[in-house]
Scaffold this active site. Structure first.
Site, PDB file in Angstrom:
ATOM      1  N   HIS A  23     -16.781  19.529  54.495  1.00 19.86           N
ATOM      2  CA  HIS A  23     -17.342  20.880  54.600  1.00 19.86           C
ATOM      3  C   HIS A  23     -16.210  21.899  54.665  1.00 19.86           C
ATOM      4  O   HIS A  23     -15.048  21.559  54.890  1.00 19.86           O
ATOM      5  CB  HIS A  23     -18.278  21.009  55.810  1.00 19.86           C
ATOM      6  CG  HIS A  23     -17.602  20.928  57.146  1.00 19.86           C
ATOM      7  ND1 HIS A  23     -18.212  21.304  58.316  1.00 19.86           N
ATOM      8  CD2 HIS A  23     -16.362  20.493  57.509  1.00 19.86           C
ATOM      9  CE1 HIS A  23     -17.387  21.120  59.330  1.00 19.86           C
ATOM     10  NE2 HIS A  23     -16.268  20.633  58.880  1.00 19.86           N
ATOM     11  N   CYS A  76     -10.065  25.490  59.174  1.00 19.45           N
ATOM     12  CA  CYS A  76     -11.340  25.007  58.636  1.00 19.45           C
ATOM     13  C   CYS A  76     -11.848  25.871  57.483  1.00 19.45           C
ATOM     14  O   CYS A  76     -12.793  25.481  56.792  1.00 19.45           O
ATOM     15  CB  CYS A  76     -12.399  24.952  59.732  1.00 19.45           C
ATOM     16  SG  CYS A  76     -12.009  23.774  61.044  1.00 19.45           S
ATOM     17  N   HIS A  87     -12.495  20.074  54.227  1.00 21.38           N
ATOM     18  CA  HIS A  87     -11.949  18.896  54.895  1.00 21.38           C
ATOM     19  C   HIS A  87     -13.125  18.017  55.290  1.00 21.38           C
ATOM     20  O   HIS A  87     -14.285  18.421  55.203  1.00 21.38           O
ATOM     21  CB  HIS A  87     -11.127  19.289  56.131  1.00 21.38           C
ATOM     22  CG  HIS A  87     -11.940  20.013  57.170  1.00 21.38           C
ATOM     23  ND1 HIS A  87     -12.286  21.354  57.050  1.00 21.38           N
ATOM     24  CD2 HIS A  87     -12.508  19.579  58.323  1.00 21.38           C
ATOM     25  CE1 HIS A  87     -13.014  21.709  58.095  1.00 21.38           C
ATOM     26  NE2 HIS A  87     -13.161  20.669  58.885  1.00 21.38           N
ATOM     27  N   HIS A  97     -15.159  14.727  57.714  1.00 22.05           N
ATOM     28  CA  HIS A  97     -15.372  14.083  59.012  1.00 22.05           C
ATOM     29  C   HIS A  97     -16.201  12.815  58.823  1.00 22.05           C
ATOM     30  O   HIS A  97     -17.023  12.727  57.900  1.00 22.05           O
ATOM     31  CB  HIS A  97     -16.140  14.997  59.977  1.00 22.05           C
ATOM     32  CG  HIS A  97     -15.425  16.251  60.338  1.00 22.05           C
ATOM     33  ND1 HIS A  97     -14.348  16.280  61.201  1.00 22.05           N
ATOM     34  CD2 HIS A  97     -15.644  17.544  59.959  1.00 22.05           C
ATOM     35  CE1 HIS A  97     -13.933  17.532  61.338  1.00 22.05           C
ATOM     36  NE2 HIS A  97     -14.704  18.320  60.594  1.00 22.05           N
ATOM     37  N   ASP A 115     -24.576  11.621  53.172  1.00 25.91           N
ATOM     38  CA  ASP A 115     -23.387  10.778  53.144  1.00 25.91           C
ATOM     39  C   ASP A 115     -22.578  10.992  51.865  1.00 25.91           C
ATOM     40  O   ASP A 115     -23.124  11.039  50.766  1.00 25.91           O
ATOM     41  CB  ASP A 115     -23.798   9.307  53.265  1.00 25.91           C
ATOM     42  CG  ASP A 115     -22.627   8.408  53.570  1.00 25.91           C
ATOM     43  OD1 ASP A 115     -21.720   8.829  54.313  1.00 25.91           O
ATOM     44  OD2 ASP A 115     -22.613   7.261  53.077  1.00 25.91           O
ATOM     45  N   HIS A 116     -21.259  11.116  52.038  1.00 30.67           N
ATOM     46  CA  HIS A 116     -20.319  11.310  50.924  1.00 30.67           C
ATOM     47  C   HIS A 116     -20.685  12.534  50.072  1.00 30.67           C
ATOM     48  O   HIS A 116     -20.733  12.473  48.838  1.00 30.67           O
ATOM     49  CB  HIS A 116     -20.220  10.052  50.047  1.00 30.67           C
ATOM     50  CG  HIS A 116     -19.429   8.961  50.702  1.00 30.67           C
ATOM     51  ND1 HIS A 116     -19.933   8.188  51.725  1.00 30.67           N
ATOM     52  CD2 HIS A 116     -18.154   8.530  50.486  1.00 30.67           C
ATOM     53  CE1 HIS A 116     -19.018   7.318  52.106  1.00 30.67           C
ATOM     54  NE2 HIS A 116     -17.913   7.509  51.381  1.00 30.67           N
ATOM     55  N   GLU A 126     -18.732  15.447  65.758  1.00 28.57           N
ATOM     56  CA  GLU A 126     -17.932  15.769  64.571  1.00 28.57           C
ATOM     57  C   GLU A 126     -16.578  15.068  64.621  1.00 28.57           C
ATOM     58  O   GLU A 126     -16.037  14.632  63.603  1.00 28.57           O
ATOM     59  CB  GLU A 126     -17.733  17.284  64.505  1.00 28.57           C
ATOM     60  CG  GLU A 126     -16.972  17.771  63.295  1.00 28.57           C
ATOM     61  CD  GLU A 126     -16.871  19.274  63.276  1.00 28.57           C
ATOM     62  OE1 GLU A 126     -17.729  19.914  62.638  1.00 28.57           O
ATOM     63  OE2 GLU A 126     -15.939  19.817  63.915  1.00 28.57           O
TER      64      GLU A 126
END
Length: 290
Positions: free
Chosen positions: A148, A167, A173, A175, A213-214, A260
Protein backbone atom coordinates in the site's frame (compact mmCIF):
# COMPACT_ATOMS: atom_id res chain seq x y z
CA UNK A 1 -7.50 -1.09 44.24
CA UNK A 2 -9.29 -3.37 41.77
CA UNK A 3 -6.94 -5.46 39.64
CA UNK A 4 -7.16 -8.28 37.11
CA UNK A 5 -4.54 -11.03 37.17
CA UNK A 6 -4.06 -13.81 34.64
CA UNK A 7 -2.89 -17.36 35.07
CA UNK A 8 -1.76 -19.60 32.21
CA UNK A 9 -2.17 -23.37 32.13
CA UNK A 10 -2.11 -26.03 29.45
CA UNK A 11 -3.26 -29.55 28.74
CA UNK A 12 -3.12 -32.00 25.84
CA UNK A 13 -6.31 -33.83 24.95
CA UNK A 14 -8.31 -35.34 22.11
CA UNK A 15 -11.94 -34.95 21.11
CA UNK A 16 -14.36 -35.82 18.36
CA UNK A 17 -17.36 -34.05 16.83
CA UNK A 18 -20.03 -36.67 16.33
CA UNK A 19 -23.79 -36.66 16.97
CA UNK A 20 -25.30 -40.16 17.20
CA UNK A 21 -28.68 -38.96 15.94
CA UNK A 22 -27.06 -38.07 12.61
CA UNK A 23 -25.93 -40.53 9.96
CA UNK A 24 -22.25 -40.89 9.10
CA UNK A 25 -22.76 -38.84 5.95
CA UNK A 26 -24.56 -36.10 7.92
CA UNK A 27 -21.81 -35.97 10.55
CA UNK A 28 -19.15 -35.71 7.87
CA UNK A 29 -21.08 -32.97 6.10
CA UNK A 30 -21.55 -31.02 9.33
CA UNK A 31 -18.18 -31.52 11.03
CA UNK A 32 -15.80 -32.53 8.24
CA UNK A 33 -12.50 -34.07 9.34
CA UNK A 34 -13.39 -33.41 13.00
CA UNK A 35 -15.91 -36.27 12.78
CA UNK A 36 -13.24 -38.91 12.04
CA UNK A 37 -12.95 -41.84 14.45
CA UNK A 38 -11.41 -42.05 17.02
CA UNK A 39 -10.89 -38.28 17.23
CA UNK A 40 -8.03 -35.81 17.02
CA UNK A 41 -5.93 -33.91 19.54
CA UNK A 42 -4.66 -30.47 20.50
CA UNK A 43 -2.18 -28.84 22.83
CA UNK A 44 -4.66 -26.54 24.56
CA UNK A 45 -3.47 -23.32 26.21
CA UNK A 46 -5.72 -21.86 28.90
CA UNK A 47 -5.73 -18.36 30.37
CA UNK A 48 -7.77 -17.67 33.49
CA UNK A 49 -8.46 -14.01 34.37
CA UNK A 50 -9.35 -13.13 37.96
CA UNK A 51 -10.46 -9.86 39.53
CA UNK A 52 -10.17 -8.53 43.05
CA UNK A 53 -8.76 -5.96 45.43
CA UNK A 54 -5.06 -5.83 46.17
CA UNK A 55 -4.36 -7.12 49.67
CA UNK A 56 -1.67 -5.90 52.07
CA UNK A 57 0.80 -8.26 50.41
CA UNK A 58 0.25 -6.67 46.99
CA UNK A 59 -1.72 -9.60 45.58
CA UNK A 60 -5.24 -10.22 44.35
CA UNK A 61 -4.81 -13.91 45.06
CA UNK A 62 -1.90 -16.15 45.84
CA UNK A 63 -1.12 -17.47 42.36
CA UNK A 64 0.26 -20.67 43.85
CA UNK A 65 -3.21 -21.35 45.25
CA UNK A 66 -4.76 -20.46 41.88
CA UNK A 67 -2.40 -22.89 40.15
CA UNK A 68 -3.49 -25.74 42.41
CA UNK A 69 -7.20 -24.97 41.91
CA UNK A 70 -6.83 -24.98 38.11
CA UNK A 71 -4.88 -28.23 38.26
CA UNK A 72 -7.36 -29.91 40.61
CA UNK A 73 -10.53 -28.81 38.82
CA UNK A 74 -9.40 -28.76 35.19
CA UNK A 75 -5.98 -29.76 33.91
CA UNK A 76 -5.48 -32.94 35.96
CA UNK A 77 -8.83 -34.17 34.61
CA UNK A 78 -8.36 -33.13 30.98
CA UNK A 79 -4.65 -33.66 30.38
CA UNK A 80 -4.08 -36.72 28.15
CA UNK A 81 -7.82 -37.39 28.11
CA UNK A 82 -10.52 -37.99 25.52
CA UNK A 83 -12.64 -34.95 26.38
CA UNK A 84 -15.93 -36.46 25.13
CA UNK A 85 -15.68 -38.99 27.98
CA UNK A 86 -13.68 -37.04 30.56
CA UNK A 87 -16.52 -34.80 31.73
CA UNK A 88 -20.18 -35.76 31.96
CA UNK A 89 -21.23 -32.42 30.45
CA UNK A 90 -20.00 -33.63 27.08
CA UNK A 91 -22.39 -36.56 27.00
CA UNK A 92 -25.08 -34.13 25.82
CA UNK A 93 -23.04 -31.51 23.98
CA UNK A 94 -19.87 -31.49 21.90
CA UNK A 95 -16.46 -30.37 23.26
CA UNK A 96 -15.90 -27.45 20.91
CA UNK A 97 -13.39 -24.81 21.94
CA UNK A 98 -16.09 -22.37 23.03
CA UNK A 99 -17.99 -25.07 24.89
CA UNK A 100 -14.93 -26.34 26.74
CA UNK A 101 -14.22 -22.75 27.83
CA UNK A 102 -17.78 -22.46 29.15
CA UNK A 103 -17.57 -25.70 31.14
CA UNK A 104 -14.15 -24.74 32.53
CA UNK A 105 -15.78 -21.54 33.81
CA UNK A 106 -18.49 -23.57 35.50
CA UNK A 107 -15.90 -25.83 37.12
CA UNK A 108 -13.75 -22.94 38.39
CA UNK A 109 -16.40 -20.33 39.29
CA UNK A 110 -17.16 -21.79 42.77
CA UNK A 111 -13.48 -21.47 43.68
CA UNK A 112 -12.11 -18.38 41.91
CA UNK A 113 -13.30 -14.80 41.16
CA UNK A 114 -13.40 -15.29 37.39
CA UNK A 115 -13.81 -12.55 34.81
CA UNK A 116 -12.67 -14.43 31.70
CA UNK A 117 -11.74 -17.89 30.47
CA UNK A 118 -9.73 -17.90 27.24
CA UNK A 119 -8.93 -21.21 25.59
CA UNK A 120 -6.59 -21.64 22.61
CA UNK A 121 -7.19 -24.81 20.61
CA UNK A 122 -4.22 -23.79 18.49
CA UNK A 123 -2.59 -20.41 17.66
CA UNK A 124 -5.14 -19.67 14.93
CA UNK A 125 -8.32 -20.55 16.84
CA UNK A 126 -9.42 -19.60 20.34
CA UNK A 127 -12.53 -18.89 22.39
CA UNK A 128 -13.41 -16.46 25.17
CA UNK A 129 -16.13 -16.94 27.76
CA UNK A 130 -17.07 -14.34 30.38
CA UNK A 131 -19.90 -16.02 32.25
CA UNK A 132 -22.90 -14.83 30.21
CA UNK A 133 -25.04 -17.99 30.09
CA UNK A 134 -24.55 -19.57 26.62
CA UNK A 135 -22.87 -16.53 25.03
CA UNK A 136 -19.26 -16.88 23.91
CA UNK A 137 -16.67 -15.46 21.53
CA UNK A 138 -14.68 -17.33 18.88
CA UNK A 139 -11.61 -15.91 17.14
CA UNK A 140 -10.01 -17.03 13.89
CA UNK A 141 -6.52 -15.83 13.03
CA UNK A 142 -5.28 -15.65 9.45
CA UNK A 143 -3.01 -13.51 7.27
CA UNK A 144 -2.51 -11.90 3.89
CA UNK A 145 0.35 -10.06 2.22
CA UNK A 146 -0.25 -6.76 0.46
CA UNK A 147 1.37 -3.48 -0.54
CA UNK A 148 0.00 0.00 0.00
CA UNK A 149 0.89 3.65 -0.21
CA UNK A 150 -0.30 6.18 2.34
CA UNK A 151 -1.16 9.22 0.29
CA UNK A 152 -4.37 11.21 0.16
CA UNK A 153 -5.39 11.55 -3.52
CA UNK A 154 -6.22 15.25 -3.15
CA UNK A 155 -2.93 16.30 -1.57
CA UNK A 156 0.43 17.02 -3.16
CA UNK A 157 3.42 14.73 -2.76
CA UNK A 158 4.96 17.23 -0.37
CA UNK A 159 1.82 17.39 1.76
CA UNK A 160 1.50 13.62 1.84
CA UNK A 161 5.14 13.25 2.81
CA UNK A 162 4.63 15.72 5.64
CA UNK A 163 1.69 13.67 6.96
CA UNK A 164 2.72 10.08 6.20
CA UNK A 165 6.51 10.25 5.99
CA UNK A 166 8.22 7.33 4.22
CA UNK A 167 4.85 5.62 3.77
CA UNK A 168 3.98 8.21 1.10
CA UNK A 169 6.77 7.16 -1.26
CA UNK A 170 5.25 6.73 -4.75
CA UNK A 171 5.91 3.00 -5.23
CA UNK A 172 4.48 1.98 -1.87
CA UNK A 173 5.69 -0.72 0.49
CA UNK A 174 4.36 -4.05 1.77
CA UNK A 175 3.30 -5.87 4.92
CA UNK A 176 2.49 -9.37 6.03
CA UNK A 177 -0.83 -8.47 7.63
CA UNK A 178 -2.04 -10.62 10.51
CA UNK A 179 -5.84 -10.62 10.84
CA UNK A 180 -7.95 -11.73 13.79
CA UNK A 181 -11.72 -11.98 13.36
CA UNK A 182 -13.80 -12.44 16.51
CA UNK A 183 -17.47 -13.43 16.37
CA UNK A 184 -20.01 -13.46 19.16
CA UNK A 185 -23.01 -15.75 19.56
CA UNK A 186 -24.98 -18.25 21.58
CA UNK A 187 -23.53 -21.73 22.04
CA UNK A 188 -25.86 -24.33 20.57
CA UNK A 189 -26.67 -26.71 23.44
CA UNK A 190 -26.32 -29.78 21.20
CA UNK A 191 -23.47 -28.99 18.80
CA UNK A 192 -21.55 -26.79 21.24
CA UNK A 193 -20.94 -24.24 18.48
CA UNK A 194 -21.74 -20.55 18.15
CA UNK A 195 -21.13 -20.67 14.40
CA UNK A 196 -20.24 -23.20 11.74
CA UNK A 197 -16.45 -23.03 11.79
CA UNK A 198 -16.04 -24.16 8.20
CA UNK A 199 -18.52 -21.55 7.04
CA UNK A 200 -16.77 -18.82 9.02
CA UNK A 201 -13.38 -19.77 7.59
CA UNK A 202 -14.84 -19.70 4.09
CA UNK A 203 -16.39 -16.26 4.57
CA UNK A 204 -13.07 -14.80 5.72
CA UNK A 205 -11.28 -16.48 2.83
CA UNK A 206 -13.80 -15.32 0.21
CA UNK A 207 -14.33 -11.75 1.41
CA UNK A 208 -10.84 -10.84 2.66
CA UNK A 209 -7.92 -13.20 2.16
CA UNK A 210 -8.48 -14.11 -1.49
CA UNK A 211 -9.24 -10.59 -2.78
CA UNK A 212 -6.59 -8.86 -0.60
CA UNK A 213 -3.65 -11.26 -0.76
CA UNK A 214 -0.72 -10.22 -2.98
CA UNK A 215 -2.35 -6.99 -4.10
CA UNK A 216 -1.40 -3.34 -4.20
CA UNK A 217 -4.35 -2.15 -2.15
CA UNK A 218 -4.51 1.38 -3.62
CA UNK A 219 -4.74 0.02 -7.16
CA UNK A 220 -6.36 -3.42 -6.86
CA UNK A 221 -9.10 -2.74 -4.29
CA UNK A 222 -11.50 -0.08 -5.67
CA UNK A 223 -12.46 1.12 -2.18
CA UNK A 224 -8.90 2.38 -1.61
CA UNK A 225 -8.74 4.41 -4.80
CA UNK A 226 -10.02 7.37 -2.78
CA UNK A 227 -9.56 6.10 0.80
CA UNK A 228 -6.05 6.02 2.28
CA UNK A 229 -5.29 2.37 3.18
CA UNK A 230 -4.03 2.93 6.70
CA UNK A 231 -4.29 -0.07 9.01
CA UNK A 232 -7.32 1.61 10.58
CA UNK A 233 -9.12 2.08 7.28
CA UNK A 234 -8.28 -1.45 6.15
CA UNK A 235 -9.65 -2.90 9.40
CA UNK A 236 -12.79 -0.79 9.13
CA UNK A 237 -13.34 -1.89 5.54
CA UNK A 238 -12.85 -5.54 6.49
CA UNK A 239 -15.40 -5.17 9.28
CA UNK A 240 -17.91 -3.77 6.80
CA UNK A 241 -17.24 -6.62 4.38
CA UNK A 242 -17.68 -9.34 7.01
CA UNK A 243 -20.61 -8.05 9.06
CA UNK A 244 -23.48 -9.28 6.85
CA UNK A 245 -22.10 -12.68 5.77
CA UNK A 246 -21.24 -13.52 9.39
CA UNK A 247 -24.73 -12.51 10.45
CA UNK A 248 -26.09 -14.86 7.79
CA UNK A 249 -24.17 -17.67 9.52
CA UNK A 250 -26.08 -16.91 12.74
CA UNK A 251 -23.40 -15.00 14.66
CA UNK A 252 -22.35 -11.37 15.10
CA UNK A 253 -19.05 -9.85 14.11
CA UNK A 254 -17.58 -8.61 17.39
CA UNK A 255 -14.08 -7.43 16.57
CA UNK A 256 -11.57 -7.14 13.75
CA UNK A 257 -7.94 -6.81 14.76
CA UNK A 258 -5.36 -6.04 12.10
CA UNK A 259 -1.67 -6.31 12.92
CA UNK A 260 0.29 -4.40 10.32
CA UNK A 261 3.70 -5.01 11.91
CA UNK A 262 5.05 -6.05 15.32
CA UNK A 263 4.85 -2.38 16.30
CA UNK A 264 1.45 -1.36 14.86
CA UNK A 265 -2.01 -2.84 15.19
CA UNK A 266 -5.58 -1.64 15.47
CA UNK A 267 -8.94 -3.01 16.53
CA UNK A 268 -12.46 -2.33 15.32
CA UNK A 269 -15.24 -3.22 17.77
CA UNK A 270 -18.53 -3.96 16.07
CA UNK A 271 -20.62 -4.95 19.10
CA UNK A 272 -20.61 -3.72 22.66
CA UNK A 273 -17.15 -4.41 24.04
CA UNK A 274 -16.24 -5.67 27.47
CA UNK A 275 -12.93 -3.83 27.15
CA UNK A 276 -12.41 -1.14 29.79
CA UNK A 277 -11.20 1.27 27.14
CA UNK A 278 -13.45 0.65 24.14
CA UNK A 279 -17.23 0.55 23.97
CA UNK A 280 -19.43 0.82 20.90
CA UNK A 281 -22.91 0.14 19.68
CA UNK A 282 -23.54 -2.43 16.94
CA UNK A 283 -24.09 0.28 14.36
CA UNK A 284 -21.09 2.41 15.31
CA UNK A 285 -17.74 0.61 15.06
CA UNK A 286 -15.00 1.99 17.30
CA UNK A 287 -11.31 1.80 16.57
CA UNK A 288 -8.55 1.26 19.09
CA UNK A 289 -4.93 1.58 17.98
CA UNK A 290 -2.48 -0.43 20.08
Amino acid sequence: MQCIVNRRAQFSASHRYWLPELSEAENIEKFGACSKFPGHGHNYVLFISLAGELDKYGMVLNLSDVKHVIKREVTSQLDFSYINDAWTEFQQTLPTTENIARIIWQRLAPHLPLVRVQLFEHPELWADYIGNAMEAYLTISTHFSAAHRLAHPHLSNEENTEIYGKCARPHGHGHNYHLEVTVKGEIDPRTGMIVDLGGLNQVIEDYVVEPFDHTFLNKDIPYFAEIVPTAENIALYISNLLRSPIQELGAKLHKVKLIESPNNSCEIYCTESESDSVSASVNQPVLARV
